[in-house]
Scaffold this motif. Structure first.
Motif, mmCIF file in Angstrom:
data_model
loop_
_atom_site.group_PDB
_atom_site.id
_atom_site.type_symbol
_atom_site.label_atom_id
_atom_site.label_comp_id
_atom_site.label_asym_id
_atom_site.label_seq_id
_atom_site.Cartn_x
_atom_site.Cartn_y
_atom_site.Cartn_z
ATOM 1 N N GLN A 121 0.814 -1.218 0.000
ATOM 2 C CA GLN A 121 0.000 0.000 0.000
ATOM 3 C C GLN A 121 0.850 1.272 0.000
ATOM 4 N N ASP A 122 1.981 1.203 -0.708
ATOM 5 C CA ASP A 122 2.821 2.375 -0.912
ATOM 6 C C ASP A 122 3.243 3.022 0.408
ATOM 7 N N LYS A 123 3.660 2.210 1.361
ATOM 8 C CA LYS A 123 4.072 2.712 2.672
ATOM 9 C C LYS A 123 5.591 2.715 2.843
ATOM 10 N N GLY A 124 6.288 2.875 1.722
ATOM 11 C CA GLY A 124 7.740 2.947 1.802
ATOM 12 C C GLY A 124 8.385 1.578 1.750
ATOM 13 N N MET A 125 9.550 1.467 2.386
ATOM 14 C CA MET A 125 10.261 0.194 2.375
ATOM 15 C C MET A 125 10.854 -0.075 3.748
ATOM 16 N N THR A 126 11.037 -1.354 4.010
ATOM 17 C CA THR A 126 11.667 -1.769 5.254
ATOM 18 C C THR A 126 13.086 -2.224 4.949
ATOM 19 N N LEU A 127 14.012 -1.999 5.890
ATOM 20 C CA LEU A 127 15.409 -2.348 5.676
ATOM 21 C C LEU A 127 15.922 -3.186 6.835
ATOM 22 N N HIS A 128 16.716 -4.209 6.513
ATOM 23 C CA HIS A 128 17.369 -4.967 7.575
ATOM 24 C C HIS A 128 18.750 -5.405 7.123
ATOM 25 N N LEU A 129 19.655 -5.554 8.079
ATOM 26 C CA LEU A 129 21.026 -5.958 7.794
ATOM 27 C C LEU A 129 21.164 -7.471 7.870
ATOM 28 N N VAL A 130 21.889 -8.028 6.902
ATOM 29 C CA VAL A 130 22.232 -9.445 6.937
ATOM 30 C C VAL A 130 23.347 -9.634 7.972
ATOM 31 N N PRO A 131 23.254 -10.648 8.834
ATOM 32 C CA PRO A 131 24.312 -10.851 9.837
ATOM 33 C C PRO A 131 25.680 -11.040 9.196
ATOM 34 N N LYS A 132 26.720 -10.540 9.859
ATOM 35 C CA LYS A 132 28.087 -10.685 9.360
ATOM 36 C C LYS A 132 28.471 -12.159 9.308
ATOM 37 N N PRO A 133 28.979 -12.629 8.160
ATOM 38 C CA PRO A 133 29.432 -14.024 8.075
ATOM 39 C C PRO A 133 30.561 -14.299 9.061
ATOM 40 N N ALA A 134 30.593 -15.503 9.579
ATOM 41 C CA ALA A 134 31.559 -15.839 10.626
ATOM 42 C C ALA A 134 32.999 -15.662 10.165
ATOM 43 N N GLY A 149 19.461 -17.420 -7.537
ATOM 44 C CA GLY A 149 19.730 -18.265 -6.378
ATOM 45 C C GLY A 149 20.939 -17.875 -5.557
ATOM 46 N N ALA A 150 21.644 -16.801 -5.924
ATOM 47 C CA ALA A 150 22.861 -16.445 -5.189
ATOM 48 C C ALA A 150 23.084 -14.943 -5.202
ATOM 49 N N ILE A 151 23.709 -14.451 -4.136
ATOM 50 C CA ILE A 151 24.117 -13.050 -4.014
ATOM 51 C C ILE A 151 25.613 -13.036 -3.736
ATOM 52 N N TRP A 152 26.375 -12.369 -4.585
ATOM 53 C CA TRP A 152 27.804 -12.177 -4.373
ATOM 54 C C TRP A 152 28.025 -10.744 -3.878
ATOM 55 N N TYR A 153 28.902 -10.575 -2.910
ATOM 56 C CA TYR A 153 29.247 -9.223 -2.478
ATOM 57 C C TYR A 153 30.600 -9.220 -1.779
ATOM 58 N N GLY A 154 31.292 -8.086 -1.886
ATOM 59 C CA GLY A 154 32.534 -7.928 -1.147
ATOM 60 C C GLY A 154 32.224 -7.818 0.328
ATOM 61 N N GLY A 164 20.301 -18.635 0.014
ATOM 62 C CA GLY A 164 19.369 -18.846 1.114
ATOM 63 C C GLY A 164 19.888 -18.158 2.360
ATOM 64 N N ASP A 165 20.016 -18.906 3.445
ATOM 65 C CA ASP A 165 20.538 -18.344 4.697
ATOM 66 C C ASP A 165 21.996 -18.733 4.934
ATOM 67 N N GLN A 166 22.643 -19.347 3.937
ATOM 68 C CA GLN A 166 24.018 -19.792 4.076
ATOM 69 C C GLN A 166 24.954 -18.861 3.306
ATOM 70 N N THR A 167 26.072 -18.507 3.922
ATOM 71 C CA THR A 167 27.050 -17.624 3.290
ATOM 72 C C THR A 167 28.425 -18.268 3.318
ATOM 73 N N ARG A 168 29.064 -18.314 2.141
ATOM 74 C CA ARG A 168 30.431 -18.816 2.048
ATOM 75 C C ARG A 168 31.350 -17.634 1.790
ATOM 76 N N VAL A 169 32.484 -17.606 2.492
ATOM 77 C CA VAL A 169 33.455 -16.534 2.335
ATOM 78 C C VAL A 169 34.661 -17.058 1.563
ATOM 79 N N PHE A 170 35.032 -16.347 0.488
ATOM 80 C CA PHE A 170 36.220 -16.667 -0.294
ATOM 81 C C PHE A 170 37.326 -15.698 0.105
ATOM 82 N N GLY A 171 38.510 -16.239 0.315
ATOM 83 C CA GLY A 171 39.622 -15.393 0.718
ATOM 84 C C GLY A 171 40.948 -15.959 0.273
ATOM 85 N N VAL A 172 41.979 -15.753 1.090
ATOM 86 C CA VAL A 172 43.340 -16.158 0.736
ATOM 87 C C VAL A 172 43.415 -17.661 0.469
#
Length: 293
Positions: A121-134, A149-154, A164-172
């Motif tokens: 009903q055009d009442k704006g938007m709600t915002l929430h933060l995704v928990p920091k990956p371990a 099916g996937a979200i990539w982000y720095g 989904g609710d699972q996050t994989r971290v790529f690093g060194v």
């Protein structure tokens, strides 16, 4: 395109095309909207800070979002309003606002990945933060790429893939050096490219490790914001012009083709035209891209 068209700041850092088809250009201190005839200016008088808009993108309701280090701003008619964001100060990255086409916008902020969802009903938007990956070494989130099916982000100094609710971290351990990964794109060959201000890496299709060897193109300019064209080629803004990948090799369009580098930003619009934001020389439209040269 320049001053005579209403583009009064000639350093074009960010490009974005909205749902209606307007082209938006973020410069070193104001934002402009191009309607096909002239540029309309959006600055302090219209509610935006006198600073670089690091990211431009689409809100769930189709309005425009502008991300700055000091906050997030949403277009309302001919003005922008600051959007209160939970726990975060603002956006500190290029390519950090991405709409999924299904009612959600994902935003990289200094406190993590922010998800904006349109209210009924055009009442704006709600915002929430995704928990920091371990495994992430800090909460910061940077550039965003949305795939089915996937979200990539720095994330921190690494790269995150959320399904989904699972996050994989790529690093060194996966061959990816520490960096502020602001640009993430997948090319037509299926390779995933990531870039920050001074370096790039690529995860080849079918590989489990990133290749961080020198890609062999000139030093990047602006925020290293890559684009992938409709043919699956990677486009990279550089100090010598626009660098383009073809069959795994790179070539640069620059002074020999009468393009005035450095190139700060690149966008392919929905009609197929390539737009280039230049450092001090305004905005260029490349007509006949992929058709003639």
């Amino acid at each position: 395109y320049g001053v005579e068209d209403g583009l009064t700041n000639m350093g074009v850092k960010v490009l974005f095309q909205d749902r209606t088809g307007f082209l938006w250009a973020g410069t070193e201190n104001v934002v402009f909207r191009y309607d096909g005839d002239c540029f309309q200016r959006y600055g302090p008088a219209e509610g935006l800070p006198r600073d670089v808009a690091l990211s431009l993108g689409e809100a769930p309701d189709g309005s425009v979002l502008a991300g700055y280090r000091d906050g997030l701003y949403q277009s309302r008619g001919d003005r922008f309003e600051k959007v209160p964001i939970p726990e975060a100060r603002g956006v500190d990255s290029y390519s950090a606002i991405q709409f999924d086409g299904q009612g959600q916008t994902f935003i990289g902020t200094d406190r993590g990945l922010l998800v904006a969802t349109e209210l009924q009903q055009d009442k704006g938007m709600t915002l929430h933060l995704v928990p920091k990956p371990a495994r992430a070494d800090s909460p910061e989130a940077f550039g965003v790429l949305l795939e089915r099916g996937a979200i990539w982000y720095g994330c921190g100094s690494g790269l995150c893939r959320r399904t989904g609710d699972q996050t994989r971290v790529f690093g060194v351990a996966e061959g990816l050096s520490k960096g502020k990964w602001m640009s993430i794109r997948r090319d037509g060959r299926g390779d995933l490219w990531v870039g920050e201000l001074h370096k790039f890496a690529v995860l080849r299709r079918g590989s489990a490790r990133f290749d961080a060897s020198d890609p062999g193109f000139p030093v990047t300019a602006g925020g290293s914001q890559m684009e992938v064209d409709s043919e699956g080629r990677v486009l990279v803004p550089t100090v010598e012009g626009l660098t383009i990948s073809t069959a795994g090799r790179f070539h640069t369009i620059g002074k020999r083709q009468r393009l005035r580098p450095p190139v700060y930003s690149v966008l392919q619009d929905r009609e197929g035209s390539i737009w280039l934001g230049l450092a001090g020389h305004g905005l260029v439209r490349w007509r006949g891209y992929s058709e003639w040269e």
